[in-house]
Design a protein around this motif. Structure first.
Motif, PDB file in Angstrom:
ATOM      1  N   UNK A   1       3.759 -39.897   1.279  1.00 40.26           N
ATOM      2  CA  UNK A   1       4.136 -41.286   1.090  1.00 40.26           C
ATOM      3  C   UNK A   1       5.590 -41.430   0.632  1.00 40.26           C
ATOM      4  N   UNK A   2       6.013 -40.513  -0.213  1.00 38.09           N
ATOM      5  CA  UNK A   2       7.413 -40.547  -0.674  1.00 38.09           C
ATOM      6  C   UNK A   2       8.361 -40.339   0.508  1.00 38.09           C
ATOM      7  N   UNK A   3       7.985 -39.378   1.392  1.00 34.55           N
ATOM      8  CA  UNK A   3       8.820 -39.124   2.571  1.00 34.55           C
ATOM      9  C   UNK A   3       8.876 -40.364   3.461  1.00 34.55           C
ATOM     10  N   UNK A   4       7.726 -41.027   3.632  1.00 40.54           N
ATOM     11  CA  UNK A   4       7.703 -42.239   4.452  1.00 40.54           C
ATOM     12  C   UNK A   4       8.545 -43.350   3.837  1.00 40.54           C
ATOM     13  N   UNK A   5       8.386 -43.512   2.518  1.00 42.61           N
ATOM     14  CA  UNK A   5       9.159 -44.543   1.826  1.00 42.61           C
ATOM     15  C   UNK A   5      10.647 -44.225   1.920  1.00 42.61           C
ATOM     16  N   UNK A   6      10.994 -42.958   1.760  1.00 43.03           N
ATOM     17  CA  UNK A   6      12.385 -42.571   1.848  1.00 43.03           C
ATOM     18  C   UNK A   6      12.934 -42.869   3.241  1.00 43.03           C
ATOM     19  N   UNK A   7      12.157 -42.463   4.258  1.00 41.29           N
ATOM     20  CA  UNK A   7      12.619 -42.704   5.627  1.00 41.29           C
ATOM     21  C   UNK A   7      12.790 -44.195   5.884  1.00 41.29           C
TER      22      UNK A   7
END
Length: 203
Positions: free
Chosen positions: A159-165
């Motif tokens: 989720x962090x990676x998605x939010x970052x992207x």
């Protein structure tokens, strides 16, 4: 007290016993009664202390002692022996009973100690099994919790990676819009393609 014939003859009345001796007997009696009262030969001593009666006394003493000895041997000693035998048997029986009771007590103590040792061993085994079971259950729960945490951590990282992207995408668009507005305010007009290419080259 037994009186011998000599004592009876000595103290018999001095009178004649035959028909022909009345005068002689009367004279002898008169002479006997007229003897001085204080003379040594006229006094009669205590019979047990008279040497004349010692043989008869010794004879009766021997007879009495013999009868007493027979009484002791036939009556008293058998009764005493019987009483002693009964007491000896009773003491032996009591000793046997005490020895048997001691053996029973020793056997009971040994059985109690054996049962106590078995109970201790059993309790130790139960405690060890319970400790091992609790340890295994704790390890299983710890592994399960760790697995759940790892899963949640992976989900969080995704989720962090998605939010970052998503954030980075939004930042690029905002940067392009901002750069285009600045260029337009300075120059008067701005090429959006050139501004986007410039923003991407700056990233």
């Amino acid at each position: 007290m037994f009186v011998t014939p000599g004592y009876a003859q000595e103290h018999a009345p001095a009178s004649g016993t035959t028909q022909g001796g009345d005068a002689h007997g009367a004279a002898e009696g008169a002479a006997h009664t007229e003897a001085p009262a204080g003379g040594e030969h006229g006094k009669a001593g205590f019979p047990p202390f008279e040497p004349t009666y010692f043989p008869s006394q010794l004879l009766w003493l021997a007879i009495t002692f013999g009868l007493f000895y027979l009484f002791l041997k036939k009556v008293v000693l058998p009764r005493i022996g019987g009483i002693l035998e009964v007491r000896r048997d009773r003491i032996a029986h009591d000793l046997d009973t005490a020895a048997r009771l001691k053996e029973d007590a020793d056997a009971a103590i040994a059985a109690y100690e054996q049962e106590l040792a078995d109970a201790r061993a059993k309790s130790n085994k139960i405690a060890n099994d319970a400790r091992d079971a609790a340890k295994a259950e704790a390890d299983a729960e710890r592994k399960q919790v760790e697995a759940q945490l790892n899963t949640r951590l992976a989900d969080a990282e995704t989720r962090i990676a998605q939010v970052r992207a998503s954030a980075m995408k939004d930042v690029g668009a905002i940067a392009e819009e901002t750069a285009a507005a600045i260029v337009q305010s300075l120059v008067g007009s701005a090429d959006k393609a050139a501004v986007a290419a410039a923003v991407k080259s700056a990233e």
